[in-house]
Design a protein around this motif. Structure first.
Motif, PDB file in Angstrom:
ATOM      1  N   GLN A 260       0.785  -1.332   0.110  1.00  0.00           N
ATOM      2  CA  GLN A 260       0.052  -0.016   0.036  1.00  0.00           C
ATOM      3  C   GLN A 260       0.868   1.211   0.106  1.00  0.00           C
ATOM      4  O   GLN A 260       1.651   1.203   0.951  1.00  0.00           O
ATOM      5  N   THR A 261       0.573   2.190  -0.937  1.00  0.00           N
ATOM      6  CA  THR A 261       1.401   3.486  -0.884  1.00  0.00           C
ATOM      7  C   THR A 261       2.776   3.076  -1.007  1.00  0.00           C
ATOM      8  O   THR A 261       3.802   3.752  -0.126  1.00  0.00           O
ATOM      9  N   GLU A 282      -2.631  -1.808  -3.207  1.00  0.00           N
ATOM     10  CA  GLU A 282      -3.687  -0.535  -3.138  1.00  0.00           C
ATOM     11  C   GLU A 282      -2.672   0.783  -3.349  1.00  0.00           C
ATOM     12  O   GLU A 282      -1.911   0.756  -2.298  1.00  0.00           O
ATOM     13  N   GLN A 283      -3.015   1.761  -4.049  1.00  0.00           N
ATOM     14  CA  GLN A 283      -2.263   3.164  -3.957  1.00  0.00           C
ATOM     15  C   GLN A 283      -0.801   2.957  -4.114  1.00  0.00           C
ATOM     16  O   GLN A 283      -0.152   3.688  -3.544  1.00  0.00           O
ATOM     17  N   SER A 284      -0.031   1.882  -5.072  1.00  0.00           N
ATOM     18  CA  SER A 284       1.125   1.623  -5.070  1.00  0.00           C
ATOM     19  C   SER A 284       1.450   1.794  -6.544  1.00  0.00           C
ATOM     20  O   SER A 284       0.347   1.695  -7.659  1.00  0.00           O
ATOM     21  N   SER A 306      -6.264   2.098  -8.100  1.00  0.00           N
ATOM     22  CA  SER A 306      -5.233   3.212  -7.636  1.00  0.00           C
ATOM     23  C   SER A 306      -3.886   2.836  -7.721  1.00  0.00           C
ATOM     24  O   SER A 306      -2.972   3.515  -7.322  1.00  0.00           O
ATOM     25  N   SER A 307      -3.560   1.380  -8.076  1.00  0.00           N
ATOM     26  CA  SER A 307      -2.131   0.857  -8.223  1.00  0.00           C
ATOM     27  C   SER A 307      -1.978   0.737  -9.461  1.00  0.00           C
ATOM     28  O   SER A 307      -2.634   0.136 -10.289  1.00  0.00           O
TER      29      SER A 307
END
Length: 441
Positions: A260-261, A282-284, A306-307
């Motif tokens: 994540q991120t 996620e978000q990466s 979001s990735s």
């Protein structure tokens, strides 16, 4: 004659002096003396050997010494503060059972069985129980931990206990061959870089391994078994994980590995077996997922849009309820690279026998919207109703493409490199021709 006697007396005195130097370096704790006093009496660089009995903490070590126990040697704190504080570089602890740190979270610091506040410590063959954190590293460097066992109080008391090993603002530390059970997180790493975590087992924790704001770390050959989450990489970059096993991580929204991120994470040759979700992204961005085995997970890979800019190659998907699930819309990721994709355990044609499917593979599913709109859907992933739901939507052509693999691998064996085979045939032909010419001479 008198001169000879004087010479003998001098030689005897010299021998006694030399022996006294050796003896001074090793202190034996035979007498019933407070452990802190024994530590003070041990010379710098010396060895303190403890008996197989219980000693009373809390203690502080302010000079480089080695403390070695025996089977049955234990140090018990009084339920407040840290049981052992290491304040000097170059301290070694070996073969000790440690228990009884402070458990309160309202104090200025979270207490632990062993708190390391210096560099170059060696911690080996330690068993830590009944402590908030097992081992806490604070602004330390080059601590080597091996054969560490930390046992917490279990999932029902996660809020009242800390982590097995807590690494805070510390770098270039090594953890291997250790066992962490029933703590909040098995190993927690925050603002710490260039740490190496190899061949450990984490079980019955919240997260077996948890990175926050920590870069250039590596973990290999670890076992993450029956946790809420196997390993969680959050707000961290440049992590290498290889040959780990993520198994039986089951529960509400559980996962084997969370990214994540984070970016530039290399997930290489790991096993994801029997998890609710094997890998969750996620978000990466810009991560590489290569050569991993996804077997009998509810969801092999869950990828939120979001990735982006991930590469998935040489992974094996087998007997997962859903191999790959893209949630939140279309994703911008690659499921092949340089003519090689992934193995999907699906019927494909390979007429030229190069190990790569003749046609691209579009892996589809109808579960993405269901998961996105209702988190309760995770509770029913193991239900036969999900299989019926997928088949019904397949008949109604309401599936959506989750992954596009232009070069799907035909079997679990490595694909054949056609160019290499061609070169091999040519070289073999040249060899036969040269051999025949020589034979005719």
């Amino acid at each position: 004659m008198e001169g000879s006697c004087k010479m003998k007396r001098r030689l005897l005195m010299f021998t006694l002096v030399i022996c006294s130097f050796f003896i001074a370096g090793v202190v034996s704790a035979d007498e019933d003396i407070l452990l802190q006093q024994l530590i003070e009496e041990t010379p710098t660089g010396g060895i303190l050997e403890l008996e197989d009995k219980t000693y009373t903490g809390n203690i502080a070590i302010s000079k480089p010494i080695t403390i070695i126990g025996k089977e049955g040697t234990s140090i018990e704190g009084g339920g407040t503060g840290n049981v052992i504080e290491i304040r000097s570089d170059g301290v070694t602890l070996d073969t000790l059972a440690i228990s009884g740190s402070g458990m309160s979270r309202s104090s200025q610091e979270e207490h632990s069985g062993v708190r390391v506040m210096a560099n170059d410590a060696i911690l080996t063959n330690l068993t830590i129980t009944n402590s908030f954190h097992g081992i806490f590293l604070n602004k330390s460097k080059n601590t080597r931990m091996s054969n560490i066992t930390v046992v917490g109080h279990g999932a029902n008391q996660l809020g009242t206990q800390g982590n097995g090993i807590h690494i805070m603002r510390s770098s270039e530390n090594y953890i291997d061959n250790s066992y962490l059970e029933k703590t909040r997180d098995g190993i927690y790493v925050e603002y710490s870089h260039n740490n190496f975590i190899d061949n450990n087992t984490m079980t019955d924790t919240r997260y077996g391994l948890h990175y926050m704001y920590s870069n250039y770390n590596s973990f290999k050959e670890n076992n993450f078994i029956k946790n809420v989450g196997g390993a969680a990489i959050m707000h961290s970059d440049h992590i290498h994980l290889e040959d780990n096993k993520f198994s039986f991580n089951q529960g509400s929204r559980s996962f084997g590995l969370l990214i994540q991120t984070s970016r530039d994470i290399h997930v290489l040759n790991n096993e994801f077996h029997l998890n609710q979700r094997g890998l969750y992204l996620e978000q990466s961005t810009s991560n590489r997922i290569e050569g991993n085995d996804f077997f009998q997970n509810e969801i092999g890979i869950e990828l939120w849009t979001s990735s982006t800019s991930h590469v998935f190659i040489k992974n094996h998907f087998n007997k997962n309820k859903v191999h790959a699930l893209t949630v939140g819309g279309e994703s911008n990721n690659d499921w092949f690279e340089n003519g090689v994709g992934n193995y999907w355990n699906m019927p494909l044609l390979d007429l030229n026998q190069d190990g790569i499917g003749d046609d691209p593979l579009e892996y589809s599913s109808s579960l993405s919207e269901l998961v996105e709109e209702n988190e309760l859907a995770y509770l029913f992933l193991a239900s036969p109703a999900i299989t019926i739901y997928e088949k019904a939507n397949d008949l109604l052509t309401q599936h959506k493409v989750m992954a596009f693999d232009k070069y799907p691998i035909m079997s679990e064996r490595k694909p054949i490199n056609v160019a290499s085979v061609g070169v091999g045939i040519i070289l073999a032909g040249v060899g036969v021709y040269v051999y025949r010419r020589r034979a005719l001479r």
